[in-house]
Design a protein around this motif. Structure first.
Motif: not given
Length: 233
Positions: A8-10, A27-28, A30, A36-38, A46
């Protein structure tokens, strides 16, 4: 049967790594384009995985430096990197502003010379004045402008402060007024190394070639290109 694993990338312990610090990304939200931002908790930056514009990649600046030192022109560089020429020009100026001459040692020998070129048109001559450390062959000081005492003094002052053994120049009269006779020499073949460096610069940098359409349009770009060639790693 081939087993596959997913993560899970979250989660904080995701498998996507930050390009800046190698930390894990979460995850951060959009961006305005829906991408999708990270977010990296380690370096507080970011990012997105796939940028629309290639200039956003962290490896862009090293590529610009490498292509500049190989004598690639601005338009050719823009085609190779899929970046606009305007962005290339801005990046080159920004990179050059972060570069500084190497630290000088005391009691060294130096060669000083000027390389003539032009900007905009041949009726606008300009000189690249620089100093070469005789032992290491490093460019340790440079200035771009007209061949006046003011420009030459910008090159010579850092050398004089290190109490050099000798400074070798050609027979340009300006040097007699700027360098003490005890450390100044104009003997024959004493500037062979820097004269060879002049040829190297003309060979490697497209805007310094004898016959080319890639001439310099402004002095700032000319100085930035030379700084990158001489002082970037």
């Amino acid at each position: 049967m081939v087993l596959t694993t997913t993560s899970c990338y979250k989660c904080v312990g995701g498998t996507i790594s930050c390009d800046s610090c190698a930390g894990n990304l979460i995850k951060y939200g959009r961006d305005i384009r829906g991408k999708q931002r990270y977010f990296c908790k380690k370096c507080i930056k970011t990012t997105v995985l796939f940028y629309t514009y290639q200039a956003c990649h962290v490896e862009t600046n090293p590529k610009i430096i490498a292509l500049t030192k190989e004598g690639v022109g601005i338009l050719s560089m823009a085609r190779l990197l899929s970046i606009s020429a305007t962005t290339i020009l801005k990046r080159i100026k920004n990179i050059a502003s972060t570069l500084f001459p190497p630290t000088l040692s005391n009691n060294q020998e130096y060669e000083v010379d000027e390389l003539k070129t032009y900007f905009l048109q041949k009726s606008n001559p300009i000189w690249i004045a620089y100093a070469l450390e005789k032992e290491s062959r490093r460019v340790v000081s440079l200035a771009v402008g007209n061949r006046s005492n003011f420009i030459l003094n910008q090159v010579l002052q850092p050398l004089i402060k290190t109490y050099p053994k000798m400074i070798y120049t050609d027979k340009l009269k300006n040097y007699k007024h700027l360098i003490d006779n005890n450390i100044h020499s104009i003997r024959n073949k004493s500037t062979n190394h820097i004269e060879r460096m002049n040829l190297t610069l003309r060979t490697h940098l497209k805007r310094l070639n004898r016959r080319t359409l890639a001439y310099s349009k402004c002095v700032i770009m000319l100085e930035s290109i030379v700084r990158i060639y001489c002082w970037s790693i």
